[in-house]
Design a protein around this motif. Structure first.
Motif, PDB file in Angstrom:
ATOM      1  N   SER A  53      12.133 102.893  61.789  1.00  0.00           N
ATOM      2  CA  SER A  53      12.575 101.507  61.666  1.00  0.00           C
ATOM      3  C   SER A  53      13.800 101.381  60.757  1.00  0.00           C
ATOM      4  O   SER A  53      14.326 100.300  60.565  1.00  0.00           O
ATOM      5  N   MET A  54      14.256 102.495  60.203  1.00  0.00           N
ATOM      6  CA  MET A  54      15.455 102.446  59.361  1.00  0.00           C
ATOM      7  C   MET A  54      16.719 102.464  60.204  1.00  0.00           C
ATOM      8  O   MET A  54      17.789 102.137  59.736  1.00  0.00           O
ATOM      9  N   HIS A  55      16.568 102.876  61.459  1.00  0.00           N
ATOM     10  CA  HIS A  55      17.766 103.095  62.254  1.00  0.00           C
ATOM     11  C   HIS A  55      18.295 101.852  62.948  1.00  0.00           C
ATOM     12  O   HIS A  55      19.321 101.891  63.585  1.00  0.00           O
ATOM     13  N   TYR A  56      17.557 100.748  62.855  1.00  0.00           N
ATOM     14  CA  TYR A  56      18.078  99.545  63.475  1.00  0.00           C
ATOM     15  C   TYR A  56      19.304  99.073  62.705  1.00  0.00           C
ATOM     16  O   TYR A  56      19.314  99.029  61.485  1.00  0.00           O
ATOM     17  N   SER A  57      20.323  98.722  63.448  1.00  0.00           N
ATOM     18  CA  SER A  57      21.562  98.312  62.786  1.00  0.00           C
ATOM     19  C   SER A  57      21.465  96.845  62.421  1.00  0.00           C
ATOM     20  O   SER A  57      21.962  95.974  63.093  1.00  0.00           O
ATOM     21  N   ASP A  58      20.760  96.582  61.356  1.00  0.00           N
ATOM     22  CA  ASP A  58      20.394  95.220  61.032  1.00  0.00           C
ATOM     23  C   ASP A  58      20.321  95.156  59.517  1.00  0.00           C
ATOM     24  O   ASP A  58      19.784  96.055  58.878  1.00  0.00           O
ATOM     25  N   PHE A  59      20.839  94.083  58.936  1.00  0.00           N
ATOM     26  CA  PHE A  59      20.864  94.038  57.474  1.00  0.00           C
ATOM     27  C   PHE A  59      19.474  94.009  56.858  1.00  0.00           C
ATOM     28  O   PHE A  59      19.306  94.246  55.681  1.00  0.00           O
ATOM     29  N   ARG A  60      18.454  93.735  57.706  1.00  0.00           N
ATOM     30  CA  ARG A  60      17.110  93.681  57.147  1.00  0.00           C
ATOM     31  C   ARG A  60      16.329  94.981  57.329  1.00  0.00           C
ATOM     32  O   ARG A  60      15.135  95.021  57.037  1.00  0.00           O
ATOM     33  N   SER A  61      16.972  96.052  57.805  1.00  0.00           N
ATOM     34  CA  SER A  61      16.139  97.203  58.144  1.00  0.00           C
ATOM     35  C   SER A  61      15.480  97.854  56.928  1.00  0.00           C
ATOM     36  O   SER A  61      14.351  98.322  57.022  1.00  0.00           O
ATOM     37  N   SER A  62      16.142  97.860  55.781  1.00  0.00           N
ATOM     38  CA  SER A  62      15.495  98.412  54.580  1.00  0.00           C
ATOM     39  C   SER A  62      14.308  97.548  54.176  1.00  0.00           C
ATOM     40  O   SER A  62      13.220  98.044  53.887  1.00  0.00           O
ATOM     41  N   GLU A  63      14.546  96.253  54.173  1.00  0.00           N
ATOM     42  CA  GLU A  63      13.480  95.312  53.824  1.00  0.00           C
ATOM     43  C   GLU A  63      12.282  95.489  54.749  1.00  0.00           C
ATOM     44  O   GLU A  63      11.139  95.596  54.311  1.00  0.00           O
ATOM     45  N   ARG A  64      12.570  95.556  56.033  1.00  0.00           N
ATOM     46  CA  ARG A  64      11.501  95.719  57.020  1.00  0.00           C
ATOM     47  C   ARG A  64      10.720  96.994  56.805  1.00  0.00           C
ATOM     48  O   ARG A  64       9.504  97.013  56.868  1.00  0.00           O
ATOM     49  N   THR A  65      11.464  98.087  56.585  1.00  0.00           N
ATOM     50  CA  THR A  65      10.802  99.374  56.426  1.00  0.00           C
ATOM     51  C   THR A  65       9.909  99.353  55.190  1.00  0.00           C
ATOM     52  O   THR A  65       8.761  99.791  55.238  1.00  0.00           O
ATOM     53  N   PHE A  66      10.437  98.820  54.107  1.00  0.00           N
ATOM     54  CA  PHE A  66       9.638  98.729  52.884  1.00  0.00           C
ATOM     55  C   PHE A  66       8.353  97.941  53.138  1.00  0.00           C
ATOM     56  O   PHE A  66       7.257  98.360  52.774  1.00  0.00           O
ATOM     57  N   GLN A  67       8.497  96.810  53.802  1.00  0.00           N
ATOM     58  CA  GLN A  67       7.337  95.958  54.072  1.00  0.00           C
ATOM     59  C   GLN A  67       6.321  96.655  54.967  1.00  0.00           C
ATOM     60  O   GLN A  67       5.124  96.693  54.679  1.00  0.00           O
ATOM     61  N   LEU A  68       6.851  97.232  56.023  1.00  0.00           N
ATOM     62  CA  LEU A  68       5.969  97.863  57.001  1.00  0.00           C
ATOM     63  C   LEU A  68       5.188  99.019  56.379  1.00  0.00           C
ATOM     64  O   LEU A  68       3.973  99.121  56.522  1.00  0.00           O
ATOM     65  N   LEU A  69       5.891  99.884  55.652  1.00  0.00           N
ATOM     66  CA  LEU A  69       5.228 101.047  55.077  1.00  0.00           C
ATOM     67  C   LEU A  69       4.221 100.634  54.002  1.00  0.00           C
ATOM     68  O   LEU A  69       3.149 101.227  53.890  1.00  0.00           O
ATOM     69  N   THR A  70       4.553  99.619  53.234  1.00  0.00           N
ATOM     70  CA  THR A  70       3.601  99.148  52.216  1.00  0.00           C
ATOM     71  C   THR A  70       2.343  98.601  52.887  1.00  0.00           C
ATOM     72  O   THR A  70       1.223  98.854  52.453  1.00  0.00           O
ATOM     73  N   GLN A  71       2.559  97.862  53.962  1.00  0.00           N
ATOM     74  CA  GLN A  71       1.410  97.339  54.719  1.00  0.00           C
ATOM     75  C   GLN A  71       0.529  98.464  55.229  1.00  0.00           C
ATOM     76  O   GLN A  71      -0.686  98.424  55.125  1.00  0.00           O
ATOM     77  N   VAL A  72       1.176  99.452  55.829  1.00  0.00           N
ATOM     78  CA  VAL A  72       0.423 100.574  56.395  1.00  0.00           C
ATOM     79  C   VAL A  72      -0.347 101.278  55.280  1.00  0.00           C
ATOM     80  O   VAL A  72      -1.534 101.570  55.413  1.00  0.00           O
ATOM     81  N   ALA A  73       0.335 101.521  54.181  1.00  0.00           N
ATOM     82  CA  ALA A  73      -0.292 102.230  53.075  1.00  0.00           C
ATOM     83  C   ALA A  73      -1.503 101.458  52.564  1.00  0.00           C
ATOM     84  O   ALA A  73      -2.504 102.047  52.155  1.00  0.00           O
ATOM     85  N   GLY A  74      -1.424 100.148  52.620  1.00  0.00           N
ATOM     86  CA  GLY A  74      -2.504  99.302  52.122  1.00  0.00           C
ATOM     87  C   GLY A  74      -3.798  99.416  52.899  1.00  0.00           C
ATOM     88  O   GLY A  74      -4.819  98.865  52.512  1.00  0.00           O
ATOM     89  N   ARG A  75      -3.783 100.137  54.001  1.00  0.00           N
ATOM     90  CA  ARG A  75      -5.007 100.317  54.790  1.00  0.00           C
ATOM     91  C   ARG A  75      -5.923 101.364  54.184  1.00  0.00           C
ATOM     92  O   ARG A  75      -7.073 101.484  54.565  1.00  0.00           O
TER      93      ARG A  75
END
Ligand code: ADP
Ligand code: ZN
Ligand code: ZN
Length: 727
Positions: A558-580
């Protein structure tokens, strides 16, 4: 009396109100049937007035009032005004958002159940009225008891409808009709009594205040308990509540939790409901029988009166933004309704959106923090594994040695693990190693994804299917290689590695059936050991006490999307996953596989250091002038005729370019093909603008205006503000 009526037709030309003559009993928000040209159509009264400017002989009367009570609350009419202004929507589109589709055009009717009530009767007297050979009637007479009620269809089944009807005619049975509700399936769950800890109590007290609150609390810190306690408080005050959760994948557990605690006054609204269920839940809300609405994005439009609190859980989630028509942002709507009802709006997340956290830091929202888990347990340890090193060490599999040994250990101790892979299917691309050809969809400009179960290539944009190939259509070579890893491939490799272990998969393909989500989760919860492989569907909300290991197969996806939010998204997504992992008394661990082990996103994530991540990210945004320091506006132009699309694009671009050259407040303005330049045979162009904070309000009107004057038949033009998706 006269009424301004908006007619329910999807046509931009008629998105205005027409005057009709109405009876004195008419009320604002009521649905009416009106003559419109040669047709009869439905409409809604948006205003009542004593006088009309239309000539008396031209004005028509409505045909009828369609419901006893207005379907649209006064609040929602104001909301409609707000959305029209804010999002440039058509009025009729906003009204449609407020009503379940089943209501309009009466596609769905209430489900009725018939009963018969048995009056006191004298058996001998009845016997004289029944023919001796009508066995059904005799048996029916034996069966029923006076003063009791029976479901009519049951009696029909047992004794035949004519016998039952005969008893009705004789006056022994009184017919009675009751509405039967179609209610969404919700899993049974026991409620547990939770006494809030000090930190939770303090927040509970503070979020009474009618303003916007942001609860920043690590996963498992007890946010949901705060939500439920504050809802309880509202109910005690005679008020109602809306609780929003991101997606259907989340709702089974949340719905079960809320039903267990609050029972029948909970209504569930999400996209997975049948039309009938949606209709009945909606009616229950409107009538006041349901006081708590739990649901996805669209539940923000629930016809609740007297709202005491609105909660948006996982507030950072992308699904709160509606990307297709009608476009809106749930937070805006929630803020509007909270203001109208003078009640608090509570946003909650372990990884707030950069925008929301910035607002909290700058005082627009009130910030509350929960820094530890409710059960005092530490967050699971995150181990970053460098996949380049794995290759160097001769391991070319998708599982690092660390993940393999952790999986084996997890299985041995009869625990569960979740493996996250943000791509469905078997192997993403089919690539020719010889000439570089990749398989693409003919209708969309999108790379096809290989699905092994049916040996097909599928387009994830339009769902079109293609036969898989073995030879390159470009150069004829048979060096066809499968690209990167998908969920299906991960599941398959796992089955090879651990043949005796149950492997479940949850992604778009395995959850197309209505109840599939719940079934997979149910099976997972009952099986030990077990591995659940999934896309971001598994990232959210699930609470399984036996999950001790979470593996992230390729974090970089999800880091490879050319989008200014990709870092934010990746951080959020991975934290969510880790929270399981490690949610109950067992210790959890996360293995994060990446080719960029030193990236700041991973470093901060591994330490659960959202605040440092925020500081870094907000700096980048400020320096480069991205949201929240500027607005990104995308004008998306699409249509089947390429020349027309290009023409409209060029015309709008010329307009905006002119403004750009004179106005400092436009920071960027460029027209281009969209990254996905074709979807379902429609060509897609875009104009990307960046507008300063200061100039936004004036400039955005110019943008809308230019889009309107340059529009053309067959070409659709959409304006998106800070879009979620730039593809
Ligand atoms: P979050 O929504 O922040 O992820 P939850 O509210 O779901 O957290 O709480 C996580 C777990 O901790 C749940 O099992 C919940 O029942 C439990 N929990 C929450 N608050 C308390 C408390 N004060 N005491 C004991 N257990 C709690
Ligand atoms: Zn396609
Ligand atoms: Zn080739």
């Amino acid at each position: 009396m006269f009424a301004e009526v908006i007619v329910d037709i999807k046509n931009s030309e008629v998105d205005k109100v027409f005057d009709y003559l109405v009876p004195q009993t008419a009320v604002v928000g009521q649905r009416v049937l009106v003559p419109f040209g040669p047709r009869k159509i439905e409409g809604y009264i948006v205003k009542l007035k004593e006088k009309s400017d239309v000539a008396v002989d031209k004005i028509k009367s409505i045909i009828s009032l369609l419901d006893d009570e207005p379907l649209i609350l006064p609040e929602m009419l104001l909301l409609s005004d707000f959305m029209i202004k804010k999002n440039h929507l058509k009025r009729v589109d906003t009204l449609r958002l407020f009503l379940p589709s089943g209501i309009r055009q009466e596609k769905i009717k209430p489900l009725l159940k018939e009963y018969v009530f048995v009056k006191d009767f004298n058996k001998d007297e009845v016997l004289t009225k029944i023919r001796k050979n009508s066995f059904n009637q005799l048996k029916l007479l034996e069966f029923v008891e006076p003063q009791k009620e029976y479901e009519k269809s049951e009696l029909n089944k047992m004794f035949g409808a004519s016998a039952v009807e005969k008893f009705v005619q004789m006056g022994i049975f009184l017919k009675d009709v009751e509405r039967k509700l179609r209610t969404p399936d919700v899993k049974q769950k026991d409620d547990k009594v939770v006494v809030l800890n000090e930190a939770q109590k303090q927040i509970l007290e503070k979020i009474k205040e009618p303003k916007v609150h942001l609860i920043f609390g690590v996963t498992g810190s007890g946010k949901t308990e705060i939500y439920m306690h504050s809802i309880k408080r509202c109910l005690n005050e005679g008020k109602t509540a809306i609780m929003l959760v991101p997606e259907i994948g989340l709702t089974p557990q949340v719905s079960a939790l809320f039903k267990a605690r609050f029972g029948g006054i909970v209504a569930i609204l999400h996209s997975g409901l049948s039309m009938g269920e949606r209709y009945d839940e909606w009616q229950r809300i409107r009538s006041g029988d349901a006081k708590i609405v739990v649901g996805a994005r669209s539940a923000i439009f629930a016809p609740l009166k007297n709202i005491g609190i609105i909660i948006i859980d996982e507030e950072h989630d992308g699904s709160y933004k509606s990307d297709s028509n009608p476009r809106f942002y749930t937070h805006d709507i929630a803020e509007f309704r909270a203001k109208y009802n003078n009640c608090p709006l509570v946003l909650g997340s372990a990884t707030p959106s950069i925008d929301s956290y910035y607002k909290a830091k700058t005082g627009e929202y009130e910030l509350h923090e929960l820094l530890v888990r409710a059960n005092q347990k530490e967050m699971p340890k995150v181990q970053i594994v460098d996949m380049k090193q794995e290759l160097l060490a001769g391991n070319s599999s998708m599982f690092s040695r660390q993940l393999q040994s952790d999986l084996a250990q997890c299985i041995n101790s009869k625990n569960q693990s979740m493996l996250f892979c943000n791509r469905r299917g078997f192997a993403s691309y089919m690539v020719c190693k010889q000439c570089g050809w990749t398989a693409k969809c003919e209708d969309c400009d999108a790379t096809l994804v290989y699905h092994k179960e049916d040996n097909l290539l599928k387009c994830h944009f339009c769902n079109r299917r293609y036969k898989a190939i073995t030879n390159c259509p470009n150069c004829g070579s048979n060096y066809i290689k499968m690209g990167t890893i998908g969920t299906q491939k991960v599941a398959e490799e796992l089955k090879k590695m651990f043949p005796n272990v149950k492997v479940l998969r949850m992604d778009f393909d395995t959850t197309s059936k209505k109840s599939a989500h719940a079934e997979i989760l149910e099976e997972f919860s009952k099986t030990k050991p077990c591995i659940l492989v999934g896309t971001q569907m598994i990232a959210k909300g699930h609470d399984f006490p036996n999950v001790t290991l979470v593996g992230i197969i390729e974090a970089d996806m999800s880091m490879h999307y050319s989008d200014f939010r990709s870092s934010e998204r990746t951080f959020q997504l991975l934290t969510q996953v880790a929270g399981r992992a490690g949610r109950a008394d067992k210790t959890g661990k996360i293995v994060l596989q990446t080719y960029m082990p030193h990236n700041y996103v991973y470093r901060y994530m591994a330490n659960y250091d959202y605040k440092s991540f925020f500081e870094k990210e907000i700096n980048v945004r400020e320096v480069s002038k991205f949201p929240p320091f500027a607005y990104i506006v995308r004008v998306l132009i699409s249509g089947e005729n390429l020349a027309n699309v290009q023409l409209v694009t060029a015309n709008i671009h010329t307009d905006l370019k002119n403004i750009y050259e004179k106005n400092q407040e436009i920071l960027f303005c460029q027209a281009m093909k969209s990254p996905v330049s074709k979807i379902q045979n429609k060509h897609r162009y875009q104009i990307i603008l960046r507008l300063s904070q200061k100039g936004f309000t004036n400039l955005i009107d110019l943008v809308y205006n230019s889009c309107e004057v340059n529009s053309k038949q067959g070409v659709s033009v959409f304006v998106e503000i800070n879009p979620n998706n730039m593809s």
